[in-house]
Design an enzyme around this catalytic site. Structure first.
Site, PDB file in Angstrom:
ATOM      1  N   ASN A 141     -13.609 -53.061 -52.834  1.00 31.64           N
ATOM      2  CA  ASN A 141     -12.242 -53.210 -53.298  1.00 31.64           C
ATOM      3  C   ASN A 141     -11.312 -52.291 -52.516  1.00 31.64           C
ATOM      4  OD1 ASN A 141     -12.686 -55.097 -55.507  1.00 31.64           O
ATOM      5  ND2 ASN A 141     -13.766 -53.429 -56.526  1.00 31.64           N
TER       6      ASN A 141
ATOM      7  N   HIS B  93     -30.662 -47.594 -54.168  1.00 31.88           N
ATOM      8  CA  HIS B  93     -31.149 -46.324 -54.708  1.00 31.88           C
ATOM      9  C   HIS B  93     -32.211 -46.508 -55.788  1.00 31.88           C
ATOM     10  CE1 HIS B  93     -28.817 -46.860 -58.406  1.00 31.88           C
ATOM     11  NE2 HIS B  93     -27.792 -47.216 -57.660  1.00 31.88           N
ATOM     12  N   THR B  94     -32.447 -47.769 -56.204  1.00 30.32           N
ATOM     13  CA  THR B  94     -33.457 -48.043 -57.227  1.00 30.32           C
ATOM     14  C   THR B  94     -34.525 -48.963 -56.656  1.00 30.32           C
ATOM     15  OG1 THR B  94     -31.789 -47.866 -58.981  1.00 30.32           O
ATOM     16  CG2 THR B  94     -33.867 -48.946 -59.540  1.00 30.32           C
TER      17      THR B  94
ATOM     18  N   LYS C 101      -5.269 -59.131 -53.537  1.00 36.18           N
ATOM     19  CA  LYS C 101      -6.457 -58.824 -54.336  1.00 36.18           C
ATOM     20  C   LYS C 101      -6.281 -57.502 -55.072  1.00 36.18           C
ATOM     21  CE  LYS C 101     -10.702 -59.028 -55.902  1.00 36.18           C
ATOM     22  NZ  LYS C 101     -11.887 -58.827 -55.058  1.00 36.18           N
TER      23      LYS C 101
ATOM     24  N   TRP D 286     -27.990 -44.594 -44.483  1.00 45.92           N
ATOM     25  CA  TRP D 286     -28.347 -45.973 -44.151  1.00 45.92           C
ATOM     26  C   TRP D 286     -27.580 -46.437 -42.916  1.00 45.92           C
ATOM     27  CZ3 TRP D 286     -32.523 -47.797 -46.291  1.00 45.92           C
ATOM     28  CH2 TRP D 286     -32.875 -47.449 -47.593  1.00 45.92           C
TER      29      TRP D 286
ATOM     30  N   ARG E 246     -20.424 -43.712 -65.291  1.00 44.01           N
ATOM     31  CA  ARG E 246     -20.494 -43.515 -63.849  1.00 44.01           C
ATOM     32  C   ARG E 246     -19.103 -43.233 -63.295  1.00 44.01           C
ATOM     33  NH1 ARG E 246     -24.295 -48.125 -64.242  1.00 44.01           N
ATOM     34  NH2 ARG E 246     -22.499 -49.525 -63.985  1.00 44.01           N
TER      35      ARG E 246
ATOM     36  N   PRO F 284     -27.517 -53.573 -53.414  1.00 46.84           N
ATOM     37  CA  PRO F 284     -27.805 -54.852 -54.071  1.00 46.84           C
ATOM     38  C   PRO F 284     -27.349 -54.886 -55.523  1.00 46.84           C
ATOM     39  CG  PRO F 284     -29.803 -53.545 -53.971  1.00 46.84           C
ATOM     40  CD  PRO F 284     -28.718 -52.727 -53.306  1.00 46.84           C
TER      41      PRO F 284
ATOM     42  N   ALA G 108     -23.955 -56.358 -58.065  1.00 46.08           N
ATOM     43  CA  ALA G 108     -23.515 -57.714 -58.404  1.00 46.08           C
ATOM     44  C   ALA G 108     -23.059 -58.488 -57.171  1.00 46.08           C
ATOM     45  CB  ALA G 108     -22.404 -57.642 -59.449  1.00 46.08           C
ATOM     46  N   VAL G 109     -22.148 -57.902 -56.402  1.00 48.52           N
ATOM     47  CA  VAL G 109     -21.650 -58.584 -55.204  1.00 48.52           C
ATOM     48  C   VAL G 109     -22.736 -58.663 -54.144  1.00 48.52           C
ATOM     49  CG1 VAL G 109     -20.011 -58.418 -53.291  1.00 48.52           C
ATOM     50  CG2 VAL G 109     -19.233 -58.033 -55.637  1.00 48.52           C
TER      51      VAL G 109
END
EC number: 1.1.1.169
Length: 295
Positions: A100, A33-34, A177, A84, A255, A10, A12-13
């Site tokens: 991407n 993860h949060t 893209k 998951w 990151r 969950p 931005a996208v």
């Protein structure tokens, strides 16, 4: 209609898609993860959308399988997302990969071998804010291939109000893209947002780099005209001056970067076709070092 939907990642996208689904009456299972009580999308000029949680942080907390799993983690997090996928997927699950690059299926299919994997191209300007909510500028649009699984996913999001195109020439759409995504590497190395592309010298370098990437795209089967070079550069030059990119945000937060799937892939594919990549040969090692060190 899908009765069970899970969203893994969950950010931005992911928040953008989850908010659309929630607004349409769906209750996506949120996995990340949060731990959070919920997630929030604020589109410019519109009312905020709050998606109730919780955001689950352990696959042991949830039951599967689901009908549709939306994978919206960064490609650098695919291995971490495997539990998951194992928990929530079976042979009836459609896994939509909102990432991407041009290698989504190859990277994700081994983690859910019995499921149908649908690569999705996402065109939207969504950015997580320091307070935790996500800002969306404009509309969100997606492109997926044709085929039953892709059309099932497209129907789900169209029902939620999203623009989704099932493109029979997905290869061309994905490489188009990637030509845009690849330029994000310039922002990472300069530490600047979109306004940097308004410099004439940066625009000239951008044209040379996009042309280099275009040759590789064509060798891989993308049907793109020469005009795409100026089209891509005009796009980044006309973006809001303060617009960032997820890779720039990752760099600021120390990151790991998606340098390989955005930029390294150009070199890897070029080598297979015997094509020279002089700009990539400088850009990619610097991005790799910025991401992975040492130092």
């Amino acid at each position: 209609m899908a009765t069970g939907i899970a969203l893994v990642g969950p950010g931005a996208v992911g928040t953008t898609v989850a908010a659309l689904l929630h607004k349409a009456g769906y209750s996506p299972l949120l996995c990340g993860h949060t731990p959070r009580a919920g997630i929030e999308l604020r589109r410019d000029g519109a009312d905020p959308i709050v998606v109730p949680g919780p955001v689950h942080t352990s696959p042991r907390e949830v039951a599967g399988p689901v009908d549709v799993l939306i994978l919206a983690v960064k490609a650098t997090q695919n291995d971490a997302a495997r539990p998951w996928l194992t928990r929530l997927c079976d042979e009836r699950t459609v896994v939509a990969v909102l990432q991407n690059g041009v290698e989504q299926v190859e990277q994700v299919q081994p983690h859910c071998p019995s499921s149908a994997v649908v690569p999705a191209i996402v065109w939207c300007s969504a950015e997580t804010q320091p307070q935790g909510w996500v800002r969306l500028r404009g509309e969100a649009a997606l492109v997926v291939p044709t085929g039953p699984a892709a059309e099932q996913f497209a129907g789900l999001l169209r029902g939620a109000g999203a623009t989704v195109d099932c493109d029979p020439d997905f290869t061309t759409a994905a490489w188009r893209k990637l030509l845009v995504n690849a330029l994000a590497g310039f922002m990472v190395l300069s530490g600047r947002r979109s306004a940097m592309f308004r410099r004439d010298d940066v625009a000239a370098l951008s044209r040379r780099y996009v042309a280099e990437c275009l040759a590789v795209a064509r060798a891989e089967g993308a049907r793109l005209d020469d005009d795409v070079v100026d089209e891509v550069v005009r796009l980044v030059r006309s973006a809001p001056q303060d617009m960032g990119t997820s890779m720039l945000a990752d760099r600021a937060a120390h990151r790991p970067l998606e340098w390989d799937l955005r930029n390294g892939v150009i070199v890897r594919k070029a080598r297979a076709h015997g094509l020279a990549t002089p700009i990539s040969d400088v850009l990619v090692p610097l991005l790799a070092a910025a991401s992975d060190g040492p130092g």
